[in-house]
Structure formats: structure tokens, C-alpha cells
Design a protein around this motif. Structure first.
Motif, PDB file in Angstrom:
ATOM      1  N   SER A 270       0.644  18.737   5.332  1.00 30.63           N
ATOM      2  CA  SER A 270      -0.811  18.659   5.283  1.00 30.63           C
ATOM      3  C   SER A 270      -1.219  17.429   4.474  1.00 30.63           C
ATOM      4  N   PHE A 271      -1.681  16.345   5.169  1.00 28.03           N
ATOM      5  CA  PHE A 271      -2.050  15.096   4.504  1.00 28.03           C
ATOM      6  C   PHE A 271      -3.337  15.295   3.696  1.00 28.03           C
ATOM      7  N   HIS A 272      -3.347  14.716   2.466  1.00 20.78           N
ATOM      8  CA  HIS A 272      -4.502  14.848   1.590  1.00 20.78           C
ATOM      9  C   HIS A 272      -5.203  13.510   1.360  1.00 20.78           C
ATOM     10  N   ALA A 273      -4.493  12.497   0.856  1.00 18.25           N
ATOM     11  CA  ALA A 273      -5.136  11.212   0.553  1.00 18.25           C
ATOM     12  C   ALA A 273      -4.043  10.184   0.293  1.00 18.25           C
ATOM     13  N   LEU A 274      -4.510   8.934   0.003  1.00 19.18           N
ATOM     14  CA  LEU A 274      -3.613   7.846  -0.395  1.00 19.18           C
ATOM     15  C   LEU A 274      -3.805   7.560  -1.869  1.00 19.18           C
ATOM     16  N   ARG A 275      -2.748   7.160  -2.525  1.00 20.74           N
ATOM     17  CA  ARG A 275      -2.826   6.758  -3.929  1.00 20.74           C
ATOM     18  C   ARG A 275      -1.870   5.603  -4.146  1.00 20.74           C
ATOM     19  N   GLU A 276      -1.999   4.954  -5.313  1.00 22.22           N
ATOM     20  CA  GLU A 276      -1.132   3.831  -5.614  1.00 22.22           C
ATOM     21  C   GLU A 276       0.296   4.295  -5.868  1.00 22.22           C
ATOM     22  N   TYR A 277       1.197   3.428  -5.526  1.00 21.31           N
ATOM     23  CA  TYR A 277       2.628   3.705  -5.707  1.00 21.31           C
ATOM     24  C   TYR A 277       2.974   3.703  -7.191  1.00 21.31           C
ATOM     25  N   VAL A 278       3.800   4.666  -7.593  1.00 26.58           N
ATOM     26  CA  VAL A 278       4.320   4.717  -8.968  1.00 26.58           C
ATOM     27  C   VAL A 278       5.828   4.813  -8.864  1.00 26.58           C
ATOM     28  N   PRO A 279       6.516   4.269  -9.865  1.00 31.94           N
ATOM     29  CA  PRO A 279       7.988   4.328  -9.813  1.00 31.94           C
ATOM     30  C   PRO A 279       8.471   5.761  -9.643  1.00 31.94           C
ATOM     31  N   GLY A 280       9.425   5.951  -8.728  1.00 31.30           N
ATOM     32  CA  GLY A 280       9.968   7.264  -8.432  1.00 31.30           C
ATOM     33  C   GLY A 280       9.504   7.817  -7.106  1.00 31.30           C
ATOM     34  N   ASP A 281       8.415   7.278  -6.542  1.00 30.31           N
ATOM     35  CA  ASP A 281       7.956   7.743  -5.229  1.00 30.31           C
ATOM     36  C   ASP A 281       8.936   7.316  -4.146  1.00 30.31           C
ATOM     37  N   GLU A 282       9.085   8.136  -3.141  1.00 30.87           N
ATOM     38  CA  GLU A 282       9.974   7.799  -2.032  1.00 30.87           C
ATOM     39  C   GLU A 282       9.326   6.734  -1.161  1.00 30.87           C
ATOM     40  N   ARG A 283      10.107   5.748  -0.773  1.00 28.12           N
ATOM     41  CA  ARG A 283       9.576   4.613  -0.020  1.00 28.12           C
ATOM     42  C   ARG A 283       9.163   5.004   1.388  1.00 28.12           C
ATOM     43  N   ARG A 284       9.730   6.091   1.899  1.00 29.91           N
ATOM     44  CA  ARG A 284       9.387   6.460   3.266  1.00 29.91           C
ATOM     45  C   ARG A 284       7.953   6.952   3.390  1.00 29.91           C
ATOM     46  N   TYR A 285       7.309   7.296   2.259  1.00 31.52           N
ATOM     47  CA  TYR A 285       5.924   7.740   2.301  1.00 31.52           C
ATOM     48  C   TYR A 285       4.936   6.612   2.009  1.00 31.52           C
ATOM     49  N   ILE A 286       5.407   5.371   1.942  1.00 27.89           N
ATOM     50  CA  ILE A 286       4.494   4.241   1.738  1.00 27.89           C
ATOM     51  C   ILE A 286       3.695   4.009   3.019  1.00 27.89           C
ATOM     52  N   HIS A 287       2.391   3.855   2.878  1.00 26.38           N
ATOM     53  CA  HIS A 287       1.523   3.560   4.023  1.00 26.38           C
ATOM     54  C   HIS A 287       1.345   2.041   4.083  1.00 26.38           C
ATOM     55  N   TRP A 288       2.107   1.425   4.993  1.00 28.22           N
ATOM     56  CA  TRP A 288       2.207  -0.035   4.983  1.00 28.22           C
ATOM     57  C   TRP A 288       0.902  -0.717   5.408  1.00 28.22           C
ATOM     58  N   LYS A 289       0.169  -0.142   6.338  1.00 34.25           N
ATOM     59  CA  LYS A 289      -1.077  -0.781   6.765  1.00 34.25           C
ATOM     60  C   LYS A 289      -2.078  -0.823   5.615  1.00 34.25           C
ATOM     61  N   SER A 291      -1.319  -0.670   2.451  1.00 30.14           N
ATOM     62  CA  SER A 291      -0.768  -1.545   1.410  1.00 30.14           C
ATOM     63  C   SER A 291      -1.048  -3.001   1.736  1.00 30.14           C
ATOM     64  N   ALA A 292      -0.928  -3.402   3.031  1.00 31.15           N
ATOM     65  CA  ALA A 292      -1.204  -4.787   3.417  1.00 31.15           C
ATOM     66  C   ALA A 292      -2.684  -5.116   3.272  1.00 31.15           C
ATOM     67  N   ARG A 293      -3.532  -4.133   3.530  1.00 32.45           N
ATOM     68  CA  ARG A 293      -4.963  -4.378   3.453  1.00 32.45           C
ATOM     69  C   ARG A 293      -5.441  -4.483   2.012  1.00 32.45           C
ATOM     70  N   THR A 294      -4.884  -3.680   1.114  1.00 31.67           N
ATOM     71  CA  THR A 294      -5.332  -3.691  -0.283  1.00 31.67           C
ATOM     72  C   THR A 294      -4.496  -4.604  -1.167  1.00 31.67           C
ATOM     73  N   GLY A 295      -3.324  -4.989  -0.703  1.00 34.37           N
ATOM     74  CA  GLY A 295      -2.449  -5.807  -1.528  1.00 34.37           C
ATOM     75  C   GLY A 295      -1.693  -5.017  -2.577  1.00 34.37           C
ATOM     76  N   THR A 296      -1.813  -3.698  -2.535  1.00 35.23           N
ATOM     77  CA  THR A 296      -1.122  -2.824  -3.483  1.00 35.23           C
ATOM     78  C   THR A 296      -0.384  -1.749  -2.684  1.00 35.23           C
ATOM     79  N   LEU A 297       0.805  -1.452  -3.130  1.00 32.98           N
ATOM     80  CA  LEU A 297       1.552  -0.401  -2.440  1.00 32.98           C
ATOM     81  C   LEU A 297       0.817   0.923  -2.556  1.00 32.98           C
ATOM     82  N   MET A 298       0.601   1.553  -1.395  1.00 31.98           N
ATOM     83  CA  MET A 298      -0.097   2.834  -1.326  1.00 31.98           C
ATOM     84  C   MET A 298       0.841   3.857  -0.681  1.00 31.98           C
ATOM     85  N   VAL A 299       0.861   5.070  -1.224  1.00 32.59           N
ATOM     86  CA  VAL A 299       1.706   6.139  -0.697  1.00 32.59           C
ATOM     87  C   VAL A 299       0.833   7.318  -0.288  1.00 32.59           C
TER      88      VAL A 299
END
Length: 477
Positions: A270-289, A291-299
Motif C-alpha cells: 500500500s503506497f503512501h508517499a515519497l520522502r528523501e533518501y536516508v542511509p540504510g534505505d533499500e535502493r530498489r525503492y528509490i523513485h528515479w523519476k 529523484s531526477a526531477r528534484t535533484g534529491t534521491l527520493m524513496v
């Protein structure tokens, strides 16, 4: 001239050995004379009767005791066999025969003499019925070991004659619960077989013991009776009545797509929202689009869902029910909910009140878990539950269940009209926040319906058919 005597040294040696053997013999003789029978420290039947005596008279006494003990043993076996076949009426006749004959001949009363000889003739004829052995073998079968209360249940008597000659008829008795089924079976031809059925009462929930089967040979008057046990005891489980419930009505939180909780998780469905990446988050949950739009890694962030874990708590406190019919309806409700959850392969826990021992110093705060491995195992356990004055009430059952059961999503509290609305609300607060509590109140005298209070849904039913309608409404709300 040669000397025939030995040397002085050898003579002294022989003399010394002779004296030593003499002392040993004298010591042994004194020991034997002191303990003539060697019975010191021995405790057995002989020493208790004659002590350490070994004479002829002692042997006669011991022989007489042994013969008496043997005769007593034989007499005990004979009396045991006689007592096993003679009925109370037979014993009365046995006692009456010498009394009537003695009084009749002693006082010259002809009537008593006639009565005495008549009773003796009856006893002799009765003994004839015990002569011989039956050539038939008898077995017991209960085709259906589990039935629903009120459903027809039968037992079968299997009789066979394995000999080459015709067998006489016999009488078969089968204890059924607190009653007795008696069947008169006719004779069987050589190598013949016969099957006879009998009814087993199933009007009340429980376990009905059937058997053991025994054949009976008795005289028409009832003076003697010989029984032969053939088969072991069989058990018939009389299950409570249940009703089919739609799958959605037992699982208010759907499996995998269940209602999301307020707890957030890093991975779920059940998807809730996007937030900034913090160390320890799994990379497979990064939302690349993003992240490219904001310039910050978003998960991605998810709302935690949970598998449906149902808890059914049945109160056994007699104070929680207004009548026996209410309790039987409550048992049927618990069975209906549990069997539906087992069919749906839901995680299920079914508990009942624990009963405090009569002489316990304190109340026993515990619940008894019923088997949920299969539908039949659950109904087997529900077949034997009974109310008790010392069983935990609904509020205490809810408290113990809430503490012991982890990850509960829906809790059904099944009780009768004796539980007040305040007690139901108090019971619902014993479960963690987020658990949906549904109280099912069994009261045939009240109009069926559904009402909601804070954190609690109360279903009042008067008949088992009302359960399906009420739960369907809770799903559609």
C-alpha cells in the motif's frame, strides 16, 4: 634300623593344623547350635506362624495352613464366578430354598416343602441356560463418528457364525451414553452373518460413549445372567450446529489488500508517499523519476498492511447467560465463525474461559485454546465445552486474550444476555488500538440488530440464521 616316624618339625606342623581345624569346627558348631534353622533376620509366612521351629508338629501346622490357603483361593474363584452370574433375585432364591425346606420338614408344613422344591426346580432350570458357549462372534461399528446435534446417528452390531452348525439366538446389550440398547438376535445358519442397527441419541451436544458390546445369556425369570464382552467402547462426537458464512464476513481486514494501518513501513503493497533518501534505505525503492526531477534521491514509503488474524473468545461463565439455549447458540456462533475462518485459511485463535478449581485460593486468570488445525478438531473441542460458575467472565477473558494474542486484527467476543453494555465496552478496551472488536450477544428475547459504539460493534442475534445477515451488514457498512 630305619626310623618310621617323621621329623619333629613336621609333627609340630601336623599338631598345629589339627588344633586349628578343631577350633574352627568348635566355632562352627557353636554358631550352628545358636541358629539352628538359619532363620535369623528372615520374615516370611513360615516364620510368622511357627517361628524357627523345625519339628514334625511345625511341618504339620505349615501343611495345614497351605492346604487351607489353597482351598480358600479355589473357593474365592468359585464364589466369584457364581457371583458374576447369579442375580439378586437368584441369591434370594438360593437363600430361600434351605429355609423353606428346613421349616417345612421341621414343622411339618407341606406348603413350605412344596415351595422349597419348586424353587429348587426353578434354580436347576435356570442353570441349564448357562451350559455351553455361544459360537457366534459379535462386533461394533459406528459408521459416522461425528454428527451434528439433532442429526440421525446409528450404530451397527455385526454378528457372524464361523462354525459349521447353526447357532442359537442371543441377546446383545450395548450401553449408549446413560442408556442401554438391547437387541434380541435370532439364530444364524452355518457361516452366516447378520447386521443390526440401533439408534444413538444425538439431541444434545457432547461425546456419547457407545459400548462395550456384550452378549447376555439369562433364564426367563432372571435368576442367572452371564455376560461376555466382545468389543471396546466407541465414541460419537455430537457437534454443535453451524451455519455457512460468506468469506468476507469473517475477515474485515482483507488478506494482503487489507485495511492499512497508521504505521508506516519501508516495504509493503500500500503506497503512501515519497520522502528523501536516508542511509540504510533499500535502493530498489528509490523513485528515479522524482529523484531526477528534484535533484534529491527520493524513496517510496508505504502504509503497513497486515494479515487477518481472527480471535474468537467464548465465555463459559454461567453468569454471562440467561439460559441454556443462549449458551448453545453462543457455541454455535463460535463454531460457525471458526469453521469459516479455517476454510479461508485465515490465522485463527479460538479461546474459552478457564475454570478456577473449586478449592483454589485465587481466581485463575487464564484461557483455554481450542484446536484450529481442522474444522472437525475445532468442533470436537466445542462439543464438550460447558458453563461453570467459576469460569472467567467476558471482561477477564478479553483481557487475558488481548495480552496473550499478538497481531490480532479482528476479535469476536461471544456471550449471552448476562453481559451488560458497560462490560462489553470494558472488554473491547483490553485489545490494542487498531483491533476491530465485534461482540456477538446471543439473546433470543431481544430484537436482532447491530449497533456501534466507540471501537466496538455489537451484534445481537436471536437465532443462528441472524448471524449471517448481521455480519453481511457489517461488511457493507
Amino acid at each position: 634300623m630305619a626310623r618310621t616316624g617323621g621329623s619333629p618339625a613336621s609333627s609340630r606342623t601336623q599338631s598345629s593344623s589339627t588344633r586349628q581345624s578343631t577350633r574352627t569346627h568348635d566355632s562352627q558348631s557353636r554358631f550352628d547350635s545358636q541358629f539352628t534353622t538359619g532363620s535369623r533376620g528372615l520374615t516370611n509366612a513360615r516364620t510368622r506362624i511357627v517361628g524357627d521351629r523345625t519339628g514334625f508338629l511345625a511341618d504339620v501346622v505349615i501343611a495345614a495352613v497351605r492346604v487351607t490357603a489353597g482351598l480358600r483361593s479355589i473357593l474365592a474363584r468359585v464364589l466369584g464366578r457364581v457371583a458374576a452370574v447369579v442375580t439378586p433375585l437368584g441369591w434370594f432364591i438360593i437363600v430361600a430354598i434351605p429355609l423353606t425346606l428346613g421349616a417345612g420338614y421341621g414343622f411339618g408344613i407341606l406348603e413350605l416343602v412344596v415351595i422349597g422344591w419348586a424353587l429348587l426346580a426353578l434354580l436347576a432350570v435356570a442353570v441349564i441356560y448357562l451350559v455351553g458357549r455361544s459360537s457366534m462372534s459379535v462386533g461394533l461399528d459406528v459408521p459416522r463418528s461425528r454428527v451434528v446435534v439433532g442429526e440421525r446417528a446409528i450404530g451397527q452390531i455385526l454378528v457372524s457364525n464361523s462354525t459349521r452348525r447353526r447357532a442359537f439366538g442371543i441377546t446383545v446389550e450395548v450401553p449408549v451414553g446413560a442408556g442401554l440398547a438391547e437387541l434380541a438376535l435370532p439364530g444364524l445358519p452355518a457361516r452366516g452373518e447378520q447386521v443390526r442397527e440401533f439408534e444413538i441419541p444425538s439431541t444434545r451436544r457432547g461425546i456419547v460413549p457407545v459400548g462395550p458390546v456384550r452378549t447376555v445369556r439369562a433364564d426367563p425369570i432372571g435368576l442367572v445372567r452371564r455376560e461376555v464382552v466382545w468389543a471396546d467402547v466407541a465414541e460419537l462426537y455430537v457437534h454443535p450446529r453451524t451455519i455457512g458464512i460468506p468469506s468476507m464476513s469473517t475477515g474485515l481486514i482483507r488478506d494482503l489488500e487489507g485495511n492499512p494501518t497508521r504505521d508506516l513501513a519501508t516495504n509493503d503493497v500500500s503506497f503512501h508517499a515519497l520522502r528523501e533518501y536516508v542511509p540504510g534505505d533499500e535502493r530498489r525503492y528509490i523513485h528515479w523519476k522524482s529523484s531526477a526531477r528534484t535533484g534529491t534521491l527520493m524513496v517510496r514509503q508505504f502504509e503497513e498492511t497486515r494479515r487477518s488474524h481472527l480471535v474468537i473468545a467464548l465465555s463459559l461463565a454461567s453468569s454471562d447467560y440467561g439460559s441454556e439455549d443462549e449458551f448453545e447458540l453462543a457455541v454455535s456462533v463460535a463454531g460457525s465463525l471458526g469453521t469459516r475462518a479455517i476454510r479461508d485459511a485465515r490465522t485463527l485463535t479460538v479461546v474459552t474461559s478457564e475454570v478456577t478449581p473449586q478449592f483454589a485460593k485465587r481466581k485463575l486468570y487464564a484461557v483455554r485454546s481450542l484446536s484450529t488445525l481442522s474444522r472437525s478438531r475445532l468442533l470436537d473441542d466445542l462439543a464438550v465445552v460447558e458453563t461453570s460458575e467459576s469460569a472467567l467472565a467476558m471482561t477477564d477473558v478479553a483481557r487475558v486474550t488481548g495480552e496473550q494474542s499478538a497481531g490480532v486484527s479482528v476479535a469476536f467476543l461471544v456471550c449471552g444476555s448476562g453481559v451488560t453494555a458497560q462490560e462489553l465496552r470494558a472488554a473491547s478496551t483490553k485489545f490494542p488500538i487498531g483491533v476491530e472488536v465485534v461482540a456477538v450477544v446471543c439473546d433470543p428475547e431481544t430484537q436482532p440488530g447491530l449497533r456501534r459504539v466507540a471501537g466496538l460493534s455489537v451484534l445481537t442475534i436471536g437465532f443462528l440464521e441472524d448471524l449471517q445477515k448481521a455480519l453481511s451488514r457489517t461488511v457493507s457498512v
